[in-house]
Design a protein around this motif. Structure first.
Motif, PDB file in Angstrom:
ATOM      1  N   TYR A   1     -82.336  24.079 -29.352  1.00 22.89           N
ATOM      2  CA  TYR A   1     -81.404  23.984 -28.224  1.00 22.89           C
ATOM      3  C   TYR A   1     -82.176  23.798 -26.912  1.00 22.89           C
ATOM      4  O   TYR A   1     -83.317  24.236 -26.786  1.00 22.89           O
ATOM      5  CB  TYR A   1     -80.595  25.282 -28.081  1.00 22.89           C
TER       6      TYR A   1
ATOM      7  N   TYR B   1     -81.312  24.864 -22.873  1.00 24.37           N
ATOM      8  CA  TYR B   1     -80.444  25.542 -21.927  1.00 24.37           C
ATOM      9  C   TYR B   1     -80.973  25.310 -20.515  1.00 24.37           C
ATOM     10  O   TYR B   1     -82.173  25.154 -20.312  1.00 24.37           O
ATOM     11  CB  TYR B   1     -80.435  27.058 -22.166  1.00 24.37           C
TER      12      TYR B   1
ATOM     13  N   LEU C   1     -76.957  30.837 -17.634  1.00 24.11           N
ATOM     14  CA  LEU C   1     -77.629  30.114 -18.718  1.00 24.11           C
ATOM     15  C   LEU C   1     -76.586  29.267 -19.418  1.00 24.11           C
ATOM     16  O   LEU C   1     -75.666  29.785 -20.030  1.00 24.11           O
ATOM     17  CB  LEU C   1     -78.191  31.104 -19.734  1.00 24.11           C
TER      18      LEU C   1
ATOM     19  N   ILE D   1     -75.757  25.975 -22.092  1.00 19.55           N
ATOM     20  CA  ILE D   1     -76.319  25.092 -23.111  1.00 19.55           C
ATOM     21  C   ILE D   1     -76.163  23.633 -22.677  1.00 19.55           C
ATOM     22  O   ILE D   1     -75.172  23.256 -22.052  1.00 19.55           O
ATOM     23  CB  ILE D   1     -75.659  25.327 -24.484  1.00 19.55           C
TER      24      ILE D   1
ATOM     25  N   ILE E   1     -74.641  19.329 -30.546  1.00 19.33           N
ATOM     26  CA  ILE E   1     -73.965  19.766 -29.329  1.00 19.33           C
ATOM     27  C   ILE E   1     -74.502  18.933 -28.174  1.00 19.33           C
ATOM     28  O   ILE E   1     -75.707  18.809 -28.003  1.00 19.33           O
ATOM     29  CB  ILE E   1     -74.185  21.260 -29.027  1.00 19.33           C
TER      30      ILE E   1
ATOM     31  N   GLU F   1     -73.342  18.881 -24.302  1.00 17.63           N
ATOM     32  CA  GLU F   1     -72.430  19.290 -23.243  1.00 17.63           C
ATOM     33  C   GLU F   1     -72.354  18.214 -22.167  1.00 17.63           C
ATOM     34  O   GLU F   1     -73.036  17.204 -22.249  1.00 17.63           O
ATOM     35  CB  GLU F   1     -72.890  20.616 -22.642  1.00 17.63           C
TER      36      GLU F   1
END
Lengths: 115, 112
Positions: A33, A35, A43, A45, A56, A58
């Motif tokens: 990941y 962040y 924090l 993502i 994922i 975002e």
């Protein structure tokens, strides 16, 4: 024997430049990941990869492009840096992804300052 | 819209006493909750977690309580030690996404 490592730890650069942050994990985890911790300390993502596949993504400007050459590495490339990109960026990894309860292990962070 | 909130930015307690850190969430789909501890210039480190099927989980000096009806969880540290001084982040996730949503953190200071 650092579990999740990031380089560099500090990065100071001019607006408009392109820069990369590297992340490596030696835990044998399948998921990694990125962040971002902003000035208000939240924090959030940005991306997640499972076995080199993006899972994922975002709402992040497309100036940010993650690249996973193998499941132990997830690099973050940022084009045309802007003042608002200044933040601390954390890499993390976990054994699984969705569908399992995963403790995420974090790297030490990269403090990016855009002048 | 902040789905996980830690309304106390800071907390100061005396060594040996109990520290109670609170966290509220709004998304009823969250089914797994975690606490992380962070020292300056380091990444967050996992402390303790709880799934939504439980209301309490204990690990040594650390206990997490979950009140699903109130959408509230808390972390109890007893007895508090000066080395516990750090920023504590609450995080929540849905099993279907695996995505962690973090609160903004509470800075705990334990005074000798």
């Amino acid at each position: 024997d650092t579990a999740v490592s990031q380089t560099p730890k500090y990065l100071v650069t001019q607006m408009g430049n392109d820069k990369s942050i590297k992340c490596e994990q030696n835990l044998g985890h399948d998921t990694m990941y990125w962040y971002k911790q902003d000035s208000k300390k939240f924090l959030k993502i940005m991306f997640s990869y499972n076995n080199k596949e993006l899972i994922i993504n975002e709402t992040v400007p497309n100036r940010f492009s993650p690249k996973s050459p193998d499941k132990a590495h997830l690099n973050l490339h940022i084009n045309s840096l802007e003042l608002g990109d200044s933040a601390v960026y954390f890499c993390a990894s976990s054994q699984g992804s969705s569908g399992t309860y995963n403790e995420q292990f974090f790297g030490p962070g990269t403090r990016l300052t855009v002048l | 819209d902040q789905q996980v909130k830690q309304n106390s930015p800071s907390l100061s307690v005396q060594e040996g006493r109990i520290s109670i850190l609170n966290c509220d969430y709004t998304n009823s789909m969250f089914d797994y909750f975690l606490w992380y501890k962070k020292y300056p210039a380091e990444g967050p480190t996992f402390l303790i977690s709880i799934s939504s099927i439980k209301d309490k989980n204990e690990d040594g000096r650390f206990t997490v309580f979950l009140n699903k009806s109130a959408k509230h969880l808390s972390l109890h540290i007893v007895p508090s030690q000066p080395g516990d001084s750090a920023v504590y982040f609450c995080a929540a996730s849905e099993m279907t996404t695996g995505k962690l949503i973090f609160g903004q953190g509470t800075t705990l200071q334990v005074k000798p």
